[in-house]
Design a protein around this motif. Structure first.
Motif, PDB file in Angstrom:
ATOM      1  N   ILE A 372       0.263  -1.378  -0.151  1.00  0.00           N
ATOM      2  CA  ILE A 372      -0.455   0.114   0.047  1.00  0.00           C
ATOM      3  C   ILE A 372       0.421   1.292  -0.328  1.00  0.00           C
ATOM      4  N   LEU A 373       1.644   1.083   0.689  1.00  0.00           N
ATOM      5  CA  LEU A 373       2.550   2.917   0.987  1.00  0.00           C
ATOM      6  C   LEU A 373       3.982   2.811   0.007  1.00  0.00           C
ATOM      7  N   ILE A 374       4.365   1.844  -1.383  1.00  0.00           N
ATOM      8  CA  ILE A 374       4.960   1.843  -2.017  1.00  0.00           C
ATOM      9  C   ILE A 374       3.761   2.312  -3.422  1.00  0.00           C
ATOM     10  N   ALA A 375       2.737   1.819  -3.455  1.00  0.00           N
ATOM     11  CA  ALA A 375       1.531   2.055  -4.607  1.00  0.00           C
ATOM     12  C   ALA A 375       0.741   3.137  -4.263  1.00  0.00           C
ATOM     13  N   LEU A 376       1.106   4.227  -3.095  1.00  0.00           N
ATOM     14  CA  LEU A 376       0.503   5.503  -3.134  1.00  0.00           C
ATOM     15  C   LEU A 376       1.541   6.413  -3.311  1.00  0.00           C
ATOM     16  N   VAL A 377       2.525   6.022  -3.040  1.00  0.00           N
ATOM     17  CA  VAL A 377       3.263   6.800  -2.950  1.00  0.00           C
ATOM     18  C   VAL A 377       3.902   6.684  -5.125  1.00  0.00           C
TER      19      VAL A 377
END
Length: 461
Positions: A372-377
């Motif tokens: 989620i963190l990588i995809a959001l950034v």
């Protein structure tokens, strides 16, 4: 709300960014109360890259906040009427900070630190003859009487500005270092000091030099390019953040539900995102934006100020980008959930009668956080870049709103001329690149710390 000679006028986007900041502060308080979460986030900031990138992001956010405090100035009363009227133009606190760059427009293009216009004009000489020459700028370098003083003046004023800023900073940092040396800390203070000093020195230098020159030149209508590039930071930060937050709930809810419950739930979710993916994204966004424009044109009474109209279109664009961009993250979360749900400890939780909701919150969601963190950034970066593309084809933010996309759109025709007008594109590129790079570096460090499968996450890098 009226305060002295101004009237506070908050846009919807202003309210949203304040809500986001308040939510972030609540998240920080929650993390500080949780020893495990506090320890993990501490590892993020103990990294040199994590600390430096976070300070750059924080600087961008502070600029966006100061540009979100809007007000209208009170107009002078006339003899015929005693009614109180306010200016139709919106002013922000950032405009007050950038005052040296305002009301210093030239006729047309001028290069960075130039004292002459970029285009020739017909000028009448002392003997009455008309010649084509590069005229002196009205404001840029107007304090210089002799052209030979130009370079020396830039060097002297730059060194003076840097010196008057750097000396107090070094004193403050030395006192702080002396204080924390007794406390002890694992934070990379040298990197923090250097990043802080670089940000303050560059910002102060640009503001002080703007009193004498156009640091990044002027655009086609003679407006300061540096002022437009800084004002565009608010648009970039908000469009990346708001669109990402619209994407997050849909992607997480549908993706984890499809991978965990399977069956008809999985079939429905796959059908939805497959259908949405079959429509070209740029066409879907363009059609939605055009519908919003039609609504604005048919309901002009709802938008008393030009800024209200631009703000409504901006929020609608954020919502449209979020609603059309959640499928990629949803697909990743579905695949990861399918894998995690088959692990032994998840099966053991089912055998012990743990509820599905508790399994999702305690086992599935934590093991997908890194995705989620990588995809959001990555989505944040994509949304910032998407705004530039959409503005290029005329369906981005309103033309009256400062944005990097509008800057590139206005300058694209000038890249083919000789000599090339390059400074508008470079200014937008540098600020956009810095924001996207800092966000990606910070997300990489967060991923390394929070991904349970990563080894050595506590090492500094």
């Amino acid at each position: 709300m009226e305060v002295f000679d101004v009237r506070v006028h908050l846009l919807w986007s202003d309210i949203l960014i304040f809500i986001l900041v308040a939510s972030l502060l609540c998240f920080v308080v929650t993390v500080l109360k949780n020893p495990l979460a506090r320890g993990r986030w501490a590892k993020v900031f103990e990294s040199r890259i994590g600390a430096a990138s976070f300070m750059v992001i924080l600087f961008y956010v502070l600029i966006a906040l100061t540009d979100s405090l809007h007000f209208q100035k009170r107009l002078e009363a006339t003899v015929e009427s005693t009614d109180v009227h306010y200016a139709p133009e919106m002013t922000s606190v950032l405009d007050l900070i950038l005052a040296p760059m305002l009301d210093r427009d030239e006729k047309t293009y001028s290069a960075p630190f130039a004292i002459y216009s970029f285009a020739k004009e017909n000028i009448e000489s002392d003997d009455g003859a008309v010649v084509r020459e590069f005229p002196r700028l009205e404001h840029g370098g107007s304090h210089i009487t002799m052209e030979e003083q130009h370079v020396a003046d830039i060097v002297v004023k730059s060194l003076t500005a840097i010196g008057w800023t750097l000396v107090p900073i070094l004193i403050v940092l030395f006192i702080h270092h002396w204080y924390i040396r007794k406390e002890g800390s694992r934070l990379p203070w040298p990197v923090i000091y250097f990043t802080f000093a670089a940000i303050v020195v560059v910002s102060s230098w640009a503001l002080q030099m703007s009193q004498y020159y156009h640091v990044l030149g002027t655009d086609k209508v003679g407006q300061d390019v540096l002022y437009g590039a800084i004002k565009a930071i608010r648009t970039g930060v908000l469009i990346g953040t708001l669109a990402t937050l619209v994407t997050l709930p849909l992607a997480v809810l549908l993706g984890i539900s499809a991978g965990y419950f399977r069956g008809w739930v999985d079939d429905v979710v796959q059908y939805i995102y497959t259908t949405l993916n079959s429509i070209p994204g740029i066409l879907l966004i363009a059609a939605s934006v055009l519908l919003i424009n039609v609504y604005i044109e048919t309901n002009p009474e709802q938008f008393k100020l030009l800024s209200d109209r631009a703000d409504f279109r901006f929020i609608a664009l954020c919502f449209i980008l979020g609603m059309t961009s959640w499928t990629g993250l949803c697909r990743l979360l579905r695949a990861e959930t399918l894998k995690v749900s088959q692990l032994e400890y998840v099966q053991a939780a089912h055998a012990f009668g743990v509820s599905r909701w508790r399994v999702i919150m305690r086992h599935i969601l934590p093991n997908t956080t890194h995705i989620i963190l990588i995809a959001l950034v990555l989505d944040f970066s994509a949304f910032v870049l998407a705004e530039a593309v959409l503005s290029y084809i005329g369906v981005g933010v309103d033309s009256s709103m400062k944005s990097w996309g509008n800057m590139i759109n206005e300058a694209r025709s000038e890249l083919a001329r000789e000599p090339v007008v390059w400074w508008s594109v470079i200014a937008a590129f540098i600020l956009m690149f810095t924001l996207v790079l800092a966000a990606n570096l910070f997300s990489d460090r967060v991923r390394d710390v929070f991904d349970p499968r990563m080894s050595g996450s506590g090492d500094n890098s």
